[in-house]
Design a protein around this motif. Structure first.
Motif, PDB file in Angstrom:
ATOM      1  N   UNK A 105       0.670  -1.187  -0.149  1.00  0.00           N
ATOM      2  CA  UNK A 105       0.125  -0.037   0.109  1.00  0.00           C
ATOM      3  C   UNK A 105       1.020   1.284  -0.029  1.00  0.00           C
ATOM      4  N   UNK A 106       0.234   2.369  -0.018  1.00  0.00           N
ATOM      5  CA  UNK A 106       0.966   3.670  -0.169  1.00  0.00           C
ATOM      6  C   UNK A 106       0.850   4.202   1.714  1.00  0.00           C
ATOM      7  N   UNK A 107       1.963   3.682   2.289  1.00  0.00           N
ATOM      8  CA  UNK A 107       1.738   3.889   3.533  1.00  0.00           C
ATOM      9  C   UNK A 107       1.435   5.367   4.196  1.00  0.00           C
ATOM     10  N   UNK A 108       2.163   6.298   3.226  1.00  0.00           N
ATOM     11  CA  UNK A 108       2.128   7.898   3.602  1.00  0.00           C
ATOM     12  C   UNK A 108       0.676   8.305   3.505  1.00  0.00           C
ATOM     13  N   UNK A 109      -0.044   7.551   2.773  1.00  0.00           N
ATOM     14  CA  UNK A 109      -1.535   8.142   2.561  1.00  0.00           C
ATOM     15  C   UNK A 109      -2.756   7.373   3.269  1.00  0.00           C
ATOM     16  N   UNK A 110      -2.252   6.323   4.280  1.00  0.00           N
ATOM     17  CA  UNK A 110      -3.170   5.636   5.205  1.00  0.00           C
ATOM     18  C   UNK A 110      -3.883   6.481   6.091  1.00  0.00           C
ATOM     19  N   UNK A 111      -5.455   6.438   6.235  1.00  0.00           N
ATOM     20  CA  UNK A 111      -5.741   7.310   7.295  1.00  0.00           C
ATOM     21  C   UNK A 111      -5.686   6.729   8.576  1.00  0.00           C
ATOM     22  N   UNK A 112      -5.407   7.761   9.592  1.00  0.00           N
ATOM     23  CA  UNK A 112      -5.026   7.396  11.066  1.00  0.00           C
ATOM     24  C   UNK A 112      -5.771   8.010  12.000  1.00  0.00           C
ATOM     25  N   UNK A 113      -6.186   9.097  11.520  1.00  0.00           N
ATOM     26  CA  UNK A 113      -7.135   9.999  12.515  1.00  0.00           C
ATOM     27  C   UNK A 113      -8.505  10.017  12.521  1.00  0.00           C
ATOM     28  N   UNK A 114      -9.299  10.303  13.276  1.00  0.00           N
ATOM     29  CA  UNK A 114     -10.782   9.957  13.497  1.00  0.00           C
ATOM     30  C   UNK A 114     -11.663  10.458  12.398  1.00  0.00           C
ATOM     31  N   UNK A 144       2.559   9.031  -8.041  1.00  0.00           N
ATOM     32  CA  UNK A 144       1.877   9.108  -6.621  1.00  0.00           C
ATOM     33  C   UNK A 144       0.749  10.244  -6.892  1.00  0.00           C
ATOM     34  N   UNK A 145       1.039  11.501  -7.951  1.00  0.00           N
ATOM     35  CA  UNK A 145       0.763  12.573  -7.909  1.00  0.00           C
ATOM     36  C   UNK A 145      -0.617  12.857  -7.872  1.00  0.00           C
ATOM     37  N   UNK A 146      -1.715  12.115  -8.487  1.00  0.00           N
ATOM     38  CA  UNK A 146      -2.970  12.200  -8.771  1.00  0.00           C
ATOM     39  C   UNK A 146      -3.496  11.849  -7.238  1.00  0.00           C
ATOM     40  N   UNK A 147      -3.123  10.437  -6.723  1.00  0.00           N
ATOM     41  CA  UNK A 147      -3.463  10.257  -5.495  1.00  0.00           C
ATOM     42  C   UNK A 147      -3.089  11.238  -4.341  1.00  0.00           C
ATOM     43  N   UNK A 148      -2.059  11.772  -4.401  1.00  0.00           N
ATOM     44  CA  UNK A 148      -1.413  12.596  -3.490  1.00  0.00           C
ATOM     45  C   UNK A 148      -2.210  13.883  -3.434  1.00  0.00           C
ATOM     46  N   UNK A 149      -2.353  14.578  -4.666  1.00  0.00           N
ATOM     47  CA  UNK A 149      -3.231  15.800  -4.712  1.00  0.00           C
ATOM     48  C   UNK A 149      -4.646  15.423  -4.064  1.00  0.00           C
ATOM     49  N   UNK A 150      -5.372  14.500  -4.638  1.00  0.00           N
ATOM     50  CA  UNK A 150      -6.549  14.221  -4.220  1.00  0.00           C
ATOM     51  C   UNK A 150      -6.651  13.950  -2.540  1.00  0.00           C
ATOM     52  N   UNK A 151      -5.816  13.150  -2.055  1.00  0.00           N
ATOM     53  CA  UNK A 151      -5.916  12.571  -0.637  1.00  0.00           C
ATOM     54  C   UNK A 151      -5.530  13.885   0.387  1.00  0.00           C
ATOM     55  N   UNK A 152      -4.296  14.564  -0.065  1.00  0.00           N
ATOM     56  CA  UNK A 152      -4.081  15.834   0.862  1.00  0.00           C
ATOM     57  C   UNK A 152      -3.592  16.980   0.300  1.00  0.00           C
ATOM     58  N   UNK A 153      -2.952  17.009  -0.918  1.00  0.00           N
ATOM     59  CA  UNK A 153      -2.516  18.065  -1.439  1.00  0.00           C
ATOM     60  C   UNK A 153      -3.751  19.395  -1.710  1.00  0.00           C
ATOM     61  N   UNK A 154      -4.829  19.087  -2.294  1.00  0.00           N
ATOM     62  CA  UNK A 154      -5.752  19.983  -2.534  1.00  0.00           C
ATOM     63  C   UNK A 154      -6.308  20.640  -1.031  1.00  0.00           C
ATOM     64  N   UNK A 155      -6.283  19.802  -0.035  1.00  0.00           N
ATOM     65  CA  UNK A 155      -6.834  20.301   1.181  1.00  0.00           C
ATOM     66  C   UNK A 155      -5.774  21.472   1.805  1.00  0.00           C
TER      67      UNK A 155
END
Length: 303
Positions: free
Chosen positions: A19-28, A57-68
Protein backbone atom coordinates in the motif's frame (compact mmCIF):
# COMPACT_ATOMS: atom_id res chain seq x y z
CA UNK A 1 11.42 35.37 7.97
CA UNK A 2 9.90 32.79 5.64
CA UNK A 3 10.44 29.12 6.44
CA UNK A 4 9.26 25.93 4.75
CA UNK A 5 8.27 22.45 5.83
CA UNK A 6 9.70 19.91 3.38
CA UNK A 7 8.04 16.48 3.52
CA UNK A 8 9.72 13.46 1.94
CA UNK A 9 6.84 11.34 0.62
CA UNK A 10 8.36 9.52 -2.35
CA UNK A 11 9.11 6.23 -0.55
CA UNK A 12 7.74 3.09 -2.08
CA UNK A 13 6.82 1.59 1.29
CA UNK A 14 7.49 -2.03 0.35
CA UNK A 15 7.48 -3.16 4.00
CA UNK A 16 3.93 -1.85 4.36
CA UNK A 17 2.53 -4.66 2.25
CA UNK A 18 2.14 -2.94 -1.08
CA UNK A 19 0.00 0.00 0.00
CA UNK A 20 0.91 3.68 -0.08
CA UNK A 21 1.68 3.97 3.61
CA UNK A 22 2.03 7.77 3.56
CA UNK A 23 -1.63 8.09 2.54
CA UNK A 24 -3.16 5.67 5.05
CA UNK A 25 -5.89 7.30 7.22
CA UNK A 26 -5.07 7.16 10.93
CA UNK A 27 -7.07 10.01 12.51
CA UNK A 28 -10.74 10.01 13.57
CA UNK A 29 -11.73 12.13 10.58
CA UNK A 30 -9.62 10.22 8.05
CA UNK A 31 -6.51 12.33 8.67
CA UNK A 32 -3.16 10.92 7.63
CA UNK A 33 0.09 11.33 9.57
CA UNK A 34 1.16 14.21 7.34
CA UNK A 35 -1.89 16.18 8.46
CA UNK A 36 -0.52 16.29 11.99
CA UNK A 37 3.00 17.21 10.92
CA UNK A 38 1.64 20.04 8.78
CA UNK A 39 -0.64 21.22 11.58
CA UNK A 40 2.21 21.21 14.10
CA UNK A 41 4.66 22.92 11.71
CA UNK A 42 2.23 25.72 10.87
CA UNK A 43 1.48 26.14 14.57
CA UNK A 44 5.24 26.42 15.22
CA UNK A 45 5.55 29.22 12.62
CA UNK A 46 6.43 27.57 9.30
CA UNK A 47 4.77 29.32 6.32
CA UNK A 48 4.87 26.90 3.39
CA UNK A 49 4.73 23.18 2.64
CA UNK A 50 6.83 21.45 -0.02
CA UNK A 51 5.86 17.86 -0.83
CA UNK A 52 8.50 15.58 -2.35
CA UNK A 53 6.66 12.83 -4.22
CA UNK A 54 6.96 10.55 -7.24
CA UNK A 55 5.03 11.45 -10.35
CA UNK A 56 3.12 8.16 -10.29
CA UNK A 57 1.73 9.17 -6.85
CA UNK A 58 0.75 12.68 -7.89
CA UNK A 59 -2.95 12.20 -8.66
CA UNK A 60 -3.69 10.24 -5.48
CA UNK A 61 -1.51 12.53 -3.42
CA UNK A 62 -3.18 15.72 -4.57
CA UNK A 63 -6.66 14.23 -4.06
CA UNK A 64 -5.97 12.84 -0.58
CA UNK A 65 -4.01 15.73 0.95
CA UNK A 66 -2.51 18.24 -1.47
CA UNK A 67 -5.70 19.99 -2.49
CA UNK A 68 -6.79 20.34 1.13
CA UNK A 69 -3.49 21.84 2.28
CA UNK A 70 -3.45 24.28 -0.64
CA UNK A 71 -6.49 25.93 0.98
CA UNK A 72 -4.55 26.48 4.21
CA UNK A 73 -1.08 27.61 3.16
CA UNK A 74 1.18 27.91 0.10
CA UNK A 75 2.14 24.50 -1.32
CA UNK A 76 4.79 23.40 -3.81
CA UNK A 77 5.75 20.01 -5.24
CA UNK A 78 9.13 18.49 -5.98
CA UNK A 79 9.46 15.17 -7.79
CA UNK A 80 12.00 12.51 -6.89
CA UNK A 81 12.67 10.05 -9.68
CA UNK A 82 15.42 7.48 -9.92
CA UNK A 83 16.24 8.73 -13.42
CA UNK A 84 16.91 12.29 -12.18
CA UNK A 85 20.71 12.14 -12.28
CA UNK A 86 23.51 14.57 -13.15
CA UNK A 87 24.67 14.77 -16.74
CA UNK A 88 26.75 11.77 -17.74
CA UNK A 89 24.97 9.27 -15.47
CA UNK A 90 22.15 6.88 -16.30
CA UNK A 91 20.01 4.86 -13.93
CA UNK A 92 20.61 1.09 -14.09
CA UNK A 93 17.59 -0.64 -15.57
CA UNK A 94 17.56 -3.06 -12.62
CA UNK A 95 17.18 -0.32 -9.99
CA UNK A 96 13.69 -0.17 -8.49
CA UNK A 97 13.82 2.75 -6.05
CA UNK A 98 14.99 6.38 -6.10
CA UNK A 99 18.39 7.12 -4.60
CA UNK A 100 17.51 7.91 -0.98
CA UNK A 101 16.76 10.89 1.21
CA UNK A 102 19.70 12.94 -0.03
CA UNK A 103 18.40 12.78 -3.59
CA UNK A 104 14.89 13.50 -2.28
CA UNK A 105 15.88 16.84 -0.73
CA UNK A 106 18.10 17.62 -3.72
CA UNK A 107 14.96 17.49 -5.87
CA UNK A 108 13.93 20.74 -4.13
CA UNK A 109 16.69 22.72 -5.86
CA UNK A 110 15.14 25.79 -7.45
CA UNK A 111 12.01 25.35 -5.31
CA UNK A 112 13.29 25.89 -1.76
CA UNK A 113 15.23 29.12 -1.31
CA UNK A 114 14.52 29.75 2.37
CA UNK A 115 15.46 27.99 5.63
CA UNK A 116 13.50 24.77 6.03
CA UNK A 117 12.86 21.72 8.15
CA UNK A 118 12.77 18.35 6.42
CA UNK A 119 10.82 15.34 7.72
CA UNK A 120 9.62 11.90 6.67
CA UNK A 121 6.00 11.65 5.54
CA UNK A 122 5.19 8.53 7.53
CA UNK A 123 6.61 9.61 10.90
CA UNK A 124 4.73 11.38 13.68
CA UNK A 125 7.18 13.64 15.52
CA UNK A 126 5.09 15.49 18.09
CA UNK A 127 4.90 19.24 18.48
CA UNK A 128 8.16 20.04 20.25
CA UNK A 129 10.49 19.16 17.39
CA UNK A 130 8.83 21.67 15.08
CA UNK A 131 9.10 24.42 17.70
CA UNK A 132 12.77 23.56 18.23
CA UNK A 133 13.48 23.64 14.49
CA UNK A 134 11.63 26.87 13.78
CA UNK A 135 13.09 28.74 16.75
CA UNK A 136 16.60 27.69 15.75
CA UNK A 137 16.16 28.83 12.15
CA UNK A 138 14.83 32.22 13.25
CA UNK A 139 17.53 32.72 15.87
CA UNK A 140 20.27 31.79 13.38
CA UNK A 141 18.92 33.60 10.33
CA UNK A 142 21.62 34.38 7.78
CA UNK A 143 24.13 31.83 9.06
CA UNK A 144 25.29 29.39 6.39
CA UNK A 145 25.72 25.71 7.17
CA UNK A 146 24.43 26.21 10.71
CA UNK A 147 21.91 23.43 11.22
CA UNK A 148 19.84 21.92 13.99
CA UNK A 149 18.56 18.46 14.77
CA UNK A 150 15.77 17.77 17.24
CA UNK A 151 17.22 14.77 19.04
CA UNK A 152 14.86 11.91 19.86
CA UNK A 153 15.49 9.29 22.53
CA UNK A 154 15.96 5.87 20.93
CA UNK A 155 13.51 4.04 23.21
CA UNK A 156 10.80 6.52 22.15
CA UNK A 157 11.24 5.69 18.47
CA UNK A 158 11.00 1.91 18.21
CA UNK A 159 8.32 -0.15 16.49
CA UNK A 160 6.61 -3.08 18.18
CA UNK A 161 6.51 -4.94 14.86
CA UNK A 162 10.05 -5.17 13.58
CA UNK A 163 13.43 -3.55 13.18
CA UNK A 164 13.89 0.10 12.22
CA UNK A 165 16.80 2.19 10.99
CA UNK A 166 17.97 5.18 13.01
CA UNK A 167 20.91 7.53 12.87
CA UNK A 168 22.57 7.03 16.27
CA UNK A 169 24.15 10.35 17.20
CA UNK A 170 27.38 11.36 18.88
CA UNK A 171 27.07 14.70 20.69
CA UNK A 172 29.80 16.75 22.35
CA UNK A 173 29.63 18.60 25.66
CA UNK A 174 28.50 21.78 23.89
CA UNK A 175 25.48 20.04 22.42
CA UNK A 176 26.83 19.84 18.88
CA UNK A 177 26.57 16.77 16.71
CA UNK A 178 29.95 15.16 16.07
CA UNK A 179 28.83 12.14 14.08
CA UNK A 180 25.89 10.03 12.91
CA UNK A 181 26.05 6.25 12.60
CA UNK A 182 23.23 4.88 10.44
CA UNK A 183 22.14 1.76 12.32
CA UNK A 184 19.77 -0.85 10.93
CA UNK A 185 17.74 -3.54 12.67
CA UNK A 186 17.07 -1.63 15.90
CA UNK A 187 14.40 -3.38 17.96
CA UNK A 188 12.75 -3.12 21.34
CA UNK A 189 14.30 -5.60 23.77
CA UNK A 190 12.29 -5.77 26.98
CA UNK A 191 12.73 -2.33 28.53
CA UNK A 192 15.82 -1.69 26.47
CA UNK A 193 16.92 -1.74 22.84
CA UNK A 194 19.14 -3.88 20.67
CA UNK A 195 20.45 -4.35 17.17
CA UNK A 196 19.16 -7.58 15.68
CA UNK A 197 21.37 -9.21 13.07
CA UNK A 198 21.28 -12.81 11.90
CA UNK A 199 19.07 -13.73 14.84
CA UNK A 200 21.49 -12.29 17.43
CA UNK A 201 20.61 -9.27 19.58
CA UNK A 202 23.35 -6.84 20.60
CA UNK A 203 22.28 -4.39 23.37
CA UNK A 204 22.14 -0.68 22.53
CA UNK A 205 21.70 2.21 24.96
CA UNK A 206 17.92 2.88 24.93
CA UNK A 207 18.57 6.50 25.97
CA UNK A 208 20.86 7.20 23.02
CA UNK A 209 19.98 10.27 20.98
CA UNK A 210 18.93 9.40 17.45
CA UNK A 211 18.11 11.24 14.27
CA UNK A 212 14.59 10.80 12.92
CA UNK A 213 15.48 12.57 9.67
CA UNK A 214 14.11 15.80 11.10
CA UNK A 215 16.67 18.44 10.20
CA UNK A 216 16.52 22.24 10.33
CA UNK A 217 18.62 23.33 7.34
CA UNK A 218 19.57 26.39 5.31
CA UNK A 219 19.19 26.66 1.52
CA UNK A 220 22.94 26.48 0.91
CA UNK A 221 22.70 22.84 2.01
CA UNK A 222 21.24 22.08 -1.42
CA UNK A 223 24.54 23.09 -3.02
CA UNK A 224 26.36 20.62 -0.77
CA UNK A 225 23.85 17.91 -1.66
CA UNK A 226 24.39 18.49 -5.36
CA UNK A 227 28.17 18.28 -5.05
CA UNK A 228 27.94 15.23 -2.80
CA UNK A 229 25.53 13.37 -5.07
CA UNK A 230 27.93 13.68 -7.98
CA UNK A 231 30.74 12.20 -5.86
CA UNK A 232 28.43 9.45 -4.57
CA UNK A 233 27.56 8.37 -8.10
CA UNK A 234 31.15 8.63 -9.30
CA UNK A 235 32.35 6.38 -6.47
CA UNK A 236 29.66 3.72 -6.87
CA UNK A 237 31.07 0.25 -7.59
CA UNK A 238 30.18 -1.01 -11.04
CA UNK A 239 26.94 -2.99 -10.99
CA UNK A 240 25.73 -1.56 -7.65
CA UNK A 241 21.95 -1.00 -7.85
CA UNK A 242 20.81 -0.66 -4.23
CA UNK A 243 23.09 2.03 -2.74
CA UNK A 244 21.35 5.09 -1.28
CA UNK A 245 22.46 8.69 -0.86
CA UNK A 246 21.25 9.45 2.66
CA UNK A 247 20.91 12.72 4.58
CA UNK A 248 22.63 11.50 7.78
CA UNK A 249 25.68 10.46 5.78
CA UNK A 250 25.88 13.81 4.00
CA UNK A 251 25.53 15.76 7.23
CA UNK A 252 28.02 13.49 9.00
CA UNK A 253 30.55 14.19 6.23
CA UNK A 254 29.98 17.96 6.49
CA UNK A 255 30.56 17.85 10.25
CA UNK A 256 33.71 15.75 9.99
CA UNK A 257 35.19 18.01 7.30
CA UNK A 258 34.34 21.22 9.20
CA UNK A 259 31.80 22.41 6.65
CA UNK A 260 28.85 22.57 9.04
CA UNK A 261 27.78 22.65 12.66
CA UNK A 262 24.65 20.90 13.87
CA UNK A 263 23.11 21.81 17.22
CA UNK A 264 21.32 18.88 18.85
CA UNK A 265 18.34 19.92 20.97
CA UNK A 266 16.73 16.94 22.73
CA UNK A 267 13.00 16.33 22.71
CA UNK A 268 11.10 13.90 24.90
CA UNK A 269 8.31 13.51 22.33
CA UNK A 270 7.39 9.96 21.38
CA UNK A 271 7.62 8.94 17.75
CA UNK A 272 5.20 6.64 16.06
CA UNK A 273 4.60 5.70 12.46
CA UNK A 274 3.52 3.07 9.97
CA UNK A 275 6.82 1.44 9.13
CA UNK A 276 5.00 -1.90 9.01
CA UNK A 277 1.41 -2.70 8.12
CA UNK A 278 0.92 -4.05 11.64
CA UNK A 279 1.80 -0.62 13.08
CA UNK A 280 -1.42 0.99 11.86
CA UNK A 281 -3.69 -0.21 14.68
CA UNK A 282 -1.33 1.14 17.34
CA UNK A 283 -1.00 4.47 15.48
CA UNK A 284 -4.77 4.88 15.26
CA UNK A 285 -5.01 4.25 19.02
CA UNK A 286 -2.19 6.70 19.71
CA UNK A 287 -4.05 9.47 17.88
CA UNK A 288 -7.25 8.64 19.73
CA UNK A 289 -5.30 9.11 22.97
CA UNK A 290 -3.90 12.46 21.78
CA UNK A 291 -7.41 13.69 20.97
CA UNK A 292 -8.66 12.51 24.35
CA UNK A 293 -5.82 14.42 26.03
CA UNK A 294 -6.75 17.61 24.16
CA UNK A 295 -3.55 17.73 22.08
CA UNK A 296 -5.65 17.86 18.90
CA UNK A 297 -9.23 18.86 18.22
CA UNK A 298 -11.82 17.56 15.78
CA UNK A 299 -11.39 20.42 13.30
CA UNK A 300 -7.64 20.03 12.97
CA UNK A 301 -6.94 23.17 10.95
CA UNK A 302 -9.59 25.42 12.49
CA UNK A 303 -8.15 28.66 13.86
Amino acid sequence: MKTSLVIMAAGIGSRFGGGIKQLEPVGPGGEIIMDYSIHDALEAGFDRVVFIIRRDLEADFRAIIGERIEKICPVAYAFQEKEDLPAGFTCPAERKKPWGTGQAVLSCRGIVKEPFVVINADDYYGKEGFRIAHNFLVENAGKKNSFCMPGFVLKNTLSENGGVSRGVCQVDAAGNLTGVVETHGLVRDGKGAAVEKDGVRIPVDPDAIVSMNMWALTPDFLDELEEGFLKFLTDLPQGEIKAEYLLPGVIDHMIRTGKATVRVIPTADRWFGVTYKEDKEAVVQAFEDLYAAGVYHKDLYAK
